[in-house]
Design an enzyme around this catalytic site. Structure first.
Site, PDB file in Angstrom:
ATOM      1  N   ASP A  64       0.896  -1.312   0.045  1.00  0.00           N
ATOM      2  CA  ASP A  64      -0.100   0.030  -0.025  1.00  0.00           C
ATOM      3  C   ASP A  64       0.759   1.286   0.029  1.00  0.00           C
ATOM      4  O   ASP A  64       0.484   2.155  -0.490  1.00  0.00           O
ATOM      5  CB  ASP A  64      -0.985   0.241   1.217  1.00  0.00           C
ATOM      6  CG  ASP A  64      -2.100  -0.683   0.905  1.00  0.00           C
ATOM      7  OD1 ASP A  64      -2.326  -1.497   0.077  1.00  0.00           O
ATOM      8  OD2 ASP A  64      -2.858  -1.218   1.780  1.00  0.00           O
ATOM      9  N   GLY A  65       1.939   1.140   0.675  1.00  0.00           N
ATOM     10  CA  GLY A  65       2.833   2.392   0.573  1.00  0.00           C
ATOM     11  C   GLY A  65       3.420   2.862  -0.898  1.00  0.00           C
ATOM     12  O   GLY A  65       3.472   3.897  -1.135  1.00  0.00           O
TER      13      GLY A  65
END
Length: 275
Positions: A64-65
């Site tokens: 997700d980063g």
């Protein structure tokens, strides 16, 4: 048609997937831009991620980063996420399905049938200064947390006072970010189908309960004192900007949302992976 690809840095698996996707896209007449770090690893030509806002689609490969990094630079360009991480709230596509998913979105774009979901981002403001739009949260805090640190502040919503206390800080999170920093600070999980932002105070001495709000409210945090001297305003955990109190920080919905292409992730499956 232009497709940008952003991969998790120093991840050979991600780089290998970029290589195969780039070949498949080029075979279909698509111009491919690869982020510079990944391109270096592949001995290929790269492009600054800051230019990906002019692409038609951006593919984020990683956790997700990586998706949030792509979103900061894509600024409204639809993003498709391929999940190499642990949870995958934003990255819905498994690596084995990446080529089919990306080529399907390319075909849909060319046919004018691409289905894109929009989720709000947040912007903090102090006078003429504006933060980078946040997909997860805006955090307002002191330079140091815990004893001897924190802020004295008042929160007002649509001009009405909601909370006045001392705390380590305040988090204003989107529904997307409700499962991130907000959750670790005791804030509620917000289902992605609920159009709401969340206000959560961090270790408040006498604060109010976390509050779900309409994204269009006027929210202001007026800091009267910081025990360590300054107030930090942080967008998605990156690059704090500091101000001297007294200062009023407003948080509002960004004019350009984050746009997500491709299949949806299973929200409850992803929740089950949280520790």
């Amino acid at each position: 048609m232009d497709v940008g690809i952003v991969a998790q840095k120093e991840n050979p698996r991600a780089a290998a997937l970029v290589d195969s996707l780039a070949d498949a896209l080029a075979d279909r007449g698509v111009t491919v831009r690869i982020d510079e770090l990944t391109a270096d690893a592949l001995s290929a030509s790269g492009a600054p991620v800051s230019t990906f806002d002019t692409c038609d689609i951006v593919v984020a490969i990683g956790g997700d980063g990586t998706f949030l990094f792509a979103a900061r630079n894509a600024d409204g360009t639809p993003i498709l996420g391929v999940n190499l991480g642990e949870v995958g709230f934003l990255n819905a596509v498994a690596p084995a399905n990446a080529e089919d998913a990306v080529l399907s979105e390319v075909a849909a774009f060319r046919e004018g049938t691409m289905n894109v979901r929009e989720v709000p981002r947040l912007v903090a403001a102090v006078d003429d200064w504006r933060s980078t739009p946040a997909a997860n949260e805006v955090t307002i805090q002191g330079d140091r947390r815990g004893h001897g640190g924190g802020l004295d502040y008042t929160v007002s919503i649509d001009g009405s006072p909601y909370s006045e206390t001392h705390a380590d800080g305040v988090i204003v999170a989107t529904q997307t970010g409700s499962t991130a920093y907000n959750l670790s600070e005791g804030g509620p999980i917000v289902h992605p189908g609920v159009n709401a932002i969340v206000l959560t105070e961090m270790c408040a001495e006498a604060g109010m309960a976390p509050l779900a709000l309409d994204p269009d409210v006027d929210l202001a945090v007026t800091v009267t004192d910081s025990r360590t001297g300054s107030v930090a305003v942080i967008s998605d955990g990156r690059r704090p900007t500091t101000f001297d109190p007294p200062v009023t920080v407003t948080v509002s919905k960004a004019s350009v949302p984050m746009r997500i292409a491709g299949p949806r992730s299973d929200f409850f499956e992803a929740l089950g992976k949280l520790e």
